[in-house]
Scaffold this active site. Structure first.
Site, PDB file in Angstrom:
ATOM      1  N   CYS A  97       0.616  -1.267   0.025  1.00 26.07           N
ATOM      2  CA  CYS A  97       0.012  -0.007   0.052  1.00 26.07           C
ATOM      3  C   CYS A  97       0.810   1.468  -0.042  1.00 26.07           C
ATOM      4  O   CYS A  97       0.426   2.323  -0.483  1.00 26.07           O
ATOM      5  CB  CYS A  97      -0.957  -0.139   1.260  1.00 26.07           C
ATOM      6  SG  CYS A  97      -0.222   0.108   2.858  1.00 26.07           S
ATOM      7  N   HIS A 352      -1.293   1.246   7.851  1.00 23.73           N
ATOM      8  CA  HIS A 352      -1.842   1.215   6.491  1.00 23.73           C
ATOM      9  C   HIS A 352      -1.344   2.736   5.861  1.00 23.73           C
ATOM     10  O   HIS A 352      -1.812   3.614   6.540  1.00 23.73           O
ATOM     11  CB  HIS A 352      -3.168   0.887   6.210  1.00 23.73           C
ATOM     12  CG  HIS A 352      -3.620   0.830   4.893  1.00 23.73           C
ATOM     13  ND1 HIS A 352      -3.173   0.087   3.954  1.00 23.73           N
ATOM     14  CD2 HIS A 352      -4.620   1.829   4.301  1.00 23.73           C
ATOM     15  CE1 HIS A 352      -3.940   0.496   2.653  1.00 23.73           C
ATOM     16  NE2 HIS A 352      -4.618   1.465   3.143  1.00 23.73           N
TER      17      HIS A 352
END
Length: 407
Positions: A97, A352
């Site tokens: 990510c 994230h």
């Protein structure tokens, strides 16, 4: 995790300009620890996965024929890059990510893609596989041609592994950004294009050291691609705004006691004043908020408290005259609009990344979260300011500003 107060993008409702919006959605991936890659469904309608792969021609070719074939491929890519195919995401390849978010920021920057589209195609098959700028160009083509909601960036990922950027590794976004930028710059064979890339991103400063005894001053010019901004001042007090952080970065520091430096004129260590003067700012200005700090026990802590950042920056209003280099050029043009935010959610050992990017063609904000893309509002972007009471929330980590009046 879905985009707050956002509207999902259908296949025919948005056109984001002559380049592609890449996306990074929910796969908890982080900075310095263990993460999990589990993409969530967005409110955007699910589309079939694009599995078309580029096939390489077999057989031996002479160098002249290979160069001609490469030039034809590059001309084709330039044409494809002008298609308006809407928003295309990137599938998470395994804790990727962070990579996906940064690729989106690169690809949405038209000044960067103009340089990328002018590279010379490597001649040999092996060189093509190992060329980061060429693989980025192929990925851009793949996204422009795709009718799906997202594509797999596997060829680029495999290329990066050759250069020691492995899968299933948690990367710091600031570190990975510099690694990608240096790989692209060093592998562009056209020196003029490489120089254009340098000019596009490089910040120039003058470092100085002034002896407090004899006033002797030493200077040297240096440059950086990102500006690392503090969250606390020299007295360990929290900075309240991005403007405060910028001012603090260029504030001179007193060096005394054990921090004294050798004065060439006094020929001994003396108290000194150390600082930087801003010399030149680039078209694309990348600011790195130092939200991760290291404790003596080697434990990394995330600083989550709020640090508001504006949509527009005017350095003439932020810095004092003493913080500019006397020969600083184009100071009147040092006015910037926010272009992108790379945000981190989670803790220092788990989290994230996603990216919020403003389309340069239509001015709308979009959230890129791996394989999903959704339109968001400025209020959604402001949610990345940070919150000391919600350590797991999204916090801006990289801020990308674009000069209002391109040179």
């Amino acid at each position: 995790m879905t985009c707050p107060r956002s509207q999902p993008i259908s296949d025919n409702c948005v056109s984001l300009g002559p380049f592609v919006l890449l996306k990074s959605l929910c796969c908890p991936v982080l900075l310095m620890g263990q993460g999990i890659g589990c993409p969530e469904k967005s409110r955007k309608s699910e589309l079939a996965l694009n599995q078309s792969m580029r096939k390489e021609e077999d057989g031996e070719e002479c160098r002249e024929e290979a160069v001609e074939r490469g030039d034809q491929q590059l001309r084709a890519l330039r044409g494809v890059a002008d298609l308006n195919n809407g928003a295309i995401g990137l599938y998470n390849m395994g804790r990727s990510c962070c990579l996906n978010s940064l690729l989106q920021v690169f690809f949405m920057n038209t000044h960067f893609t103009m340089i990328l589209r002018r590279i010379r195609v490597p001649v040999g098959h092996a060189e093509q596989k190992e060329s980061v700028p060429y693989q980025m160009l192929l990925l851009l083509e793949q996204m422009q041609r795709s009718k799906q909601r997202a594509v797999y960036p596997q060829e680029l990922v495999l290329c990066l592994t050759v250069h020691n950027l492995k899968l299933f590794v948690q990367y710091d976004a600031a570190h990975l950004f510099l690694s990608l930028w240096n790989l692209v710059k060093n592998q562009i064979t056209d020196r003029q294009l490489a120089d254009r890339l340098t000019t596009l991103y490089t910040i120039w400063v003058q470092e100085y050291l002034v002896c407090q005894k004899c006033s002797f001053e030493t200077r040297r010019d240096s440059n950086m691609v990102t500006l690392p901004l503090p969250m606390f001042n020299a007295h360990s007090q929290r900075l309240k705004t991005l403007e405060d952080s910028l001012h603090c970065f260029f504030q001179p520091e007193q060096l005394t006691d054990n921090n004294m430096c050798l004065c060439e004129q006094c020929e001994r260590k003396t108290p000194s004043l150390q600082g930087m003067r801003l010399t030149c700012l680039p078209q694309t200005l990348t600011l790195h908020l130092k939200r991760f700090c290291y404790r003596k026990s080697s434990w990394t802590q995330k600083i989550s408290y709020s640090l508001p950042f504006p949509q527009s920056l005017d350095f003439n209003q932020i810095l004092t005259q003493e913080q500019f280099h006397p020969d600083a050029k184009e100071k009147a043009d040092w006015q910037y609009d926010l272009f992108g935010v790379v945000a981190h959610s989670g803790l220092a050992s788990f989290g994230h990344y996603c990216a919020y990017i403003r389309s340069l063609t239509e001015g709308r904000w979009y959230c890129f979260n791996d394989s999903s893309v959704c339109q968001v509002s400025w209020d959604d972007v402001k949610c990345t300011y940070g919150n000391s009471h919600f350590h797991w929330g999204e916090t801006a980590y990289l801020l990308v500003y674009m000069r209002k009046n391109p040179q």
